[in-house]
Enzyme design. Structure first.
Site, PDB file in Angstrom:
ATOM      1  N   LYS A   1       7.233   5.661   2.614  1.00 29.84           N
ATOM      2  CA  LYS A   1       7.823   4.467   3.150  1.00 29.84           C
ATOM      3  C   LYS A   1       8.585   3.776   1.726  1.00 29.84           C
ATOM      4  O   LYS A   1       9.398   3.209   1.854  1.00 29.84           O
ATOM      5  CB  LYS A   1       6.765   3.756   3.734  1.00 29.84           C
ATOM      6  CG  LYS A   1       6.341   4.219   4.940  1.00 29.84           C
ATOM      7  CD  LYS A   1       5.232   3.435   5.669  1.00 29.84           C
ATOM      8  CE  LYS A   1       4.663   4.335   6.930  1.00 29.84           C
ATOM      9  NZ  LYS A   1       3.508   5.151   6.144  1.00 29.84           N
TER      10      LYS A   1
ATOM     11  N   CYS B   1       1.063  -1.187   0.107  1.00 26.57           N
ATOM     12  CA  CYS B   1       0.132   0.064   0.170  1.00 26.57           C
ATOM     13  C   CYS B   1       1.045   1.362  -0.197  1.00 26.57           C
ATOM     14  O   CYS B   1       1.222   1.842   0.919  1.00 26.57           O
ATOM     15  CB  CYS B   1      -0.880   0.150   1.148  1.00 26.57           C
ATOM     16  SG  CYS B   1      -1.821  -1.581   1.424  1.00 26.57           S
ATOM     17  N   ALA B   2       1.425   1.821  -1.108  1.00 29.68           N
ATOM     18  CA  ALA B   2       2.646   2.482  -1.105  1.00 29.68           C
ATOM     19  C   ALA B   2       2.341   3.882  -1.367  1.00 29.68           C
ATOM     20  O   ALA B   2       3.205   4.726  -1.044  1.00 29.68           O
ATOM     21  CB  ALA B   2       3.377   1.941  -2.362  1.00 29.68           C
ATOM     22  N   ALA B   3       1.300   4.327  -2.081  1.00 34.88           N
ATOM     23  CA  ALA B   3       1.051   5.842  -2.208  1.00 34.88           C
ATOM     24  C   ALA B   3       0.729   6.503  -0.950  1.00 34.88           C
ATOM     25  O   ALA B   3       0.130   6.077   0.117  1.00 34.88           O
ATOM     26  CB  ALA B   3      -0.095   5.919  -3.160  1.00 34.88           C
ATOM     27  N   PRO B   4       1.355   7.953  -0.712  1.00 32.33           N
ATOM     28  CA  PRO B   4       2.185   8.592  -1.858  1.00 32.33           C
ATOM     29  C   PRO B   4       3.600   8.181  -1.693  1.00 32.33           C
ATOM     30  O   PRO B   4       4.382   9.191  -2.401  1.00 32.33           O
ATOM     31  CB  PRO B   4       1.848  10.097  -1.375  1.00 32.33           C
ATOM     32  CG  PRO B   4       1.627  10.124   0.254  1.00 32.33           C
ATOM     33  CD  PRO B   4       0.907   8.774   0.340  1.00 32.33           C
ATOM     34  N   GLY B   5       4.053   7.046  -1.130  1.00 31.88           N
ATOM     35  CA  GLY B   5       5.500   6.918  -1.417  1.00 31.88           C
ATOM     36  C   GLY B   5       6.438   7.369  -0.266  1.00 31.88           C
ATOM     37  O   GLY B   5       7.858   6.928  -0.381  1.00 31.88           O
TER      38      GLY B   5
ATOM     39  N   ASP C   1      -5.608  -4.212  -6.782  1.00 30.28           N
ATOM     40  CA  ASP C   1      -5.948  -4.420  -5.406  1.00 30.28           C
ATOM     41  C   ASP C   1      -5.001  -5.544  -4.962  1.00 30.28           C
ATOM     42  O   ASP C   1      -4.559  -6.590  -5.395  1.00 30.28           O
ATOM     43  CB  ASP C   1      -7.314  -4.992  -5.542  1.00 30.28           C
ATOM     44  CG  ASP C   1      -7.894  -5.108  -4.146  1.00 30.28           C
ATOM     45  OD1 ASP C   1      -7.027  -5.508  -3.067  1.00 30.28           O
ATOM     46  OD2 ASP C   1      -9.158  -5.146  -3.975  1.00 30.28           O
TER      47      ASP C   1
ATOM     48  N   CYS D   1      -2.141   3.563  11.303  1.00 30.95           N
ATOM     49  CA  CYS D   1      -2.048   4.900  11.942  1.00 30.95           C
ATOM     50  C   CYS D   1      -3.159   4.806  12.783  1.00 30.95           C
ATOM     51  O   CYS D   1      -3.956   6.267  12.631  1.00 30.95           O
ATOM     52  CB  CYS D   1      -1.861   6.150  11.068  1.00 30.95           C
ATOM     53  SG  CYS D   1      -2.614   6.248   9.774  1.00 30.95           S
TER      54      CYS D   1
ATOM     55  N   ASP E   1       1.406  -1.408   4.976  1.00 28.51           N
ATOM     56  CA  ASP E   1       0.880  -0.204   5.566  1.00 28.51           C
ATOM     57  C   ASP E   1      -0.535   0.303   5.130  1.00 28.51           C
ATOM     58  O   ASP E   1      -0.740   1.380   4.264  1.00 28.51           O
ATOM     59  CB  ASP E   1       2.095   0.761   5.235  1.00 28.51           C
ATOM     60  CG  ASP E   1       1.624   2.405   6.006  1.00 28.51           C
ATOM     61  OD1 ASP E   1       1.470   2.099   6.980  1.00 28.51           O
ATOM     62  OD2 ASP E   1       2.002   3.316   5.444  1.00 28.51           O
TER      63      ASP E   1
HETATM   64  C1  LIG Z   1      -1.859   4.354   4.757  1.00 29.59           C
HETATM   65  S1  LIG Z   1      -1.841   4.733   3.261  1.00 29.59           S
HETATM   66  C2  LIG Z   1      -0.295   4.356   2.484  1.00 29.59           C
HETATM   67  C3  LIG Z   1       0.669   5.215   2.855  1.00 29.59           C
HETATM   68  C4  LIG Z   1       2.157   4.894   2.160  1.00 29.59           C
HETATM   69  N1  LIG Z   1       2.733   3.634   2.819  1.00 29.59           N
HETATM   70  C5  LIG Z   1       3.106   5.751   2.550  1.00 29.59           C
HETATM   71  O1  LIG Z   1       3.878   6.040   3.293  1.00 29.59           O
HETATM   72  O2  LIG Z   1       3.198   6.892   1.789  1.00 29.59           O
HETATM   73  C6  LIG Z   1      -2.773   3.256   2.581  1.00 29.59           C
HETATM   74  C7  LIG Z   1      -2.917   3.186   1.137  1.00 29.59           C
HETATM   75  O3  LIG Z   1      -3.598   2.032   0.790  1.00 29.59           O
HETATM   76  C8  LIG Z   1      -4.066   2.050  -0.592  1.00 29.59           C
HETATM   77  N2  LIG Z   1      -5.108   0.976  -0.727  1.00 29.59           N
HETATM   78  C9  LIG Z   1      -6.244   0.885  -0.008  1.00 29.59           C
HETATM   79  N3  LIG Z   1      -6.922  -0.253  -0.560  1.00 29.59           N
HETATM   80  C10 LIG Z   1      -6.003  -1.051  -1.120  1.00 29.59           C
HETATM   81  C11 LIG Z   1      -6.066  -2.177  -1.649  1.00 29.59           C
HETATM   82  N4  LIG Z   1      -6.907  -3.002  -1.682  1.00 29.59           N
HETATM   83  N5  LIG Z   1      -4.992  -2.707  -2.373  1.00 29.59           N
HETATM   84  C12 LIG Z   1      -3.880  -1.820  -2.405  1.00 29.59           C
HETATM   85  N6  LIG Z   1      -3.942  -0.570  -1.978  1.00 29.59           N
HETATM   86  C13 LIG Z   1      -5.016  -0.221  -1.320  1.00 29.59           C
HETATM   87  C14 LIG Z   1      -4.774   3.520  -0.589  1.00 29.59           C
HETATM   88  O4  LIG Z   1      -4.973   4.024  -1.501  1.00 29.59           O
HETATM   89  C15 LIG Z   1      -3.672   4.487   0.321  1.00 29.59           C
HETATM   90  O5  LIG Z   1      -2.554   4.878  -0.741  1.00 29.59           O
END
Ligand SMILES: C[S@@+](CC[C@H](N)C(=O)[O-])C[C@H]1O[C@@H](n2cnc3c(N)ncnc32)[C@H](O)[C@@H]1O
Length: 302
Positions: free
Chosen positions: A112, A106-110, A157, A230, A177
């Protein structure tokens, strides 16, 4: 704040906890060691007249005396990146080595992803996946600005993530994350709890369970998976770990971290969780003057 009242049985000094949740968050950045040393970044801040304070636990985490670290020259050059102190925990706990293959589920916005790349000396491979295409543009912007070249970006997903397009069949490590109810971000975003409902907590917990399971399946035997949120809700933290322990080949692993924390809880509102969830760590806002955070380290056993 009344939505946080349910955590009174879990949190010592509950009044101090509620007070801390209502204070603004310190402005914290991470030095991007792909482009700069801490000495280079702090010299640039000095030249610009931005006061900074180091953190004892890390020479790459700095508190700045400005509310807009993104407007500094050091940020423009990609030498620093605005990242909340507790947000830097999971990548440190995962501790990826140069040359490894790591999945950031779950990488965005990046924040980590770019931290993982820096810890890996920008070598090996980070597969940075997110199901939200809009948020992936922010990730691409950040990887480019911070000079990351070892990341491949995917948009699917994570619960159904396929390794077929890759020339390997498992990752060495994975960072999970997950999306969450964001209770711990209340200091950064005072409206974070406006749309909070128990139904949302329950539904997002289902997504979290699916993503964590897929990360365990996609990681090699003996590999490490780090799970983080979080939020304070045990339904999204210990309950998710408890489920993974039931249905996947994995175990929780103790880890040290040099910030004040409390162990995972084994019981909440009539639900009991596996005793080993105590190995996870809860970071509360009033203990380290940070946001709220949860982090657990798992070893894949099969
Ligand atoms: C807590 S944020 C991640 C923050 C990111 N790790 C960072 O440090 O910048 C959770 C992310 O999970 C994504 N997300 C939600 N459901 C998801 C899924 N089923 N598969 C992949 N990503 C998902 C969201 O779009 C969101 O960007």
């Amino acid at each position: 704040m009344e939505k946080l009242e349910r955590y009174e049985p879990l949190v010592e000094d509950f009044d101090a906890f509620l007070d801390a949740c209502q204070r603004p968050l310190p402005s914290v950045v991470r030095v991007n060691t792909i482009k700069a040393t801490p000495e280079r970044a702090t010299a640039a801040l000095d030249e610009e007249g931005v006061d900074w304070t180091g953190r004892e636990w890390s020479d790459t985490v700095l508190e700045l005396d400005t509310d807009s670290p993104g407007s500094t020259w050091a940020s423009y050059h990609g030498w620093i990146h605005g990242q909340e102190e507790v947000s830097a925990i999971p990548a440190e706990v995962l501790a990826p080595e140069p040359g490894e293959r790591v999945w950031d589920a779950c990488a965005a916005p990046g924040s980590k992803t770019t931290q993982l790349a820096a810890l890996m000396d920008d070598s090996g491979l980070v597969v940075a996946n997110d199901n939200n295409l809009g948020r992936l543009s922010a990730l691409r912007f950040n990887t480019e600005r911070l000079g990351v070249t070892n990341a491949a970006v995917t948009n699917t997903d994570s619960r159904n993530f396929s390794l077929k397009p890759f020339d390997f069949d498992s990752f060495d490590k994975a960072l999970v994350d997950v999306p969450c109810s964001c209770e711990g971000t209340i200091r950064k975003n005072p409206t974070a709890l406006d749309d909070w409902t128990m139904d949302h907590v329950r539904s997002v917990a289902g997504v979290q369970k699916g993503i964590l399971r897929r990360a365990i399946q996609a990681t090699k035997e003996g590999g490490t998976v780090v799970y983080s949120t979080c939020t304070f809700a045990p339904e999204e933290n210990e309950a998710v770990l408890d489920h993974a322990l039931d249905v996947e080949d994995c175990r929780l692993v103790e880890f040290d971290f040099p910030l004040d924390s409390r162990p995972g809880v084994t019981e909440f509102e009539g639900e009991a969780y596996d005793e080993s969830v105590r190995k996870a760590k809860r970071f509360y806002p009033h203990h380290n003057d940070t946001g709220g955070f949860f982090c657990a380290k798992l070893e894949v056993t099969g």
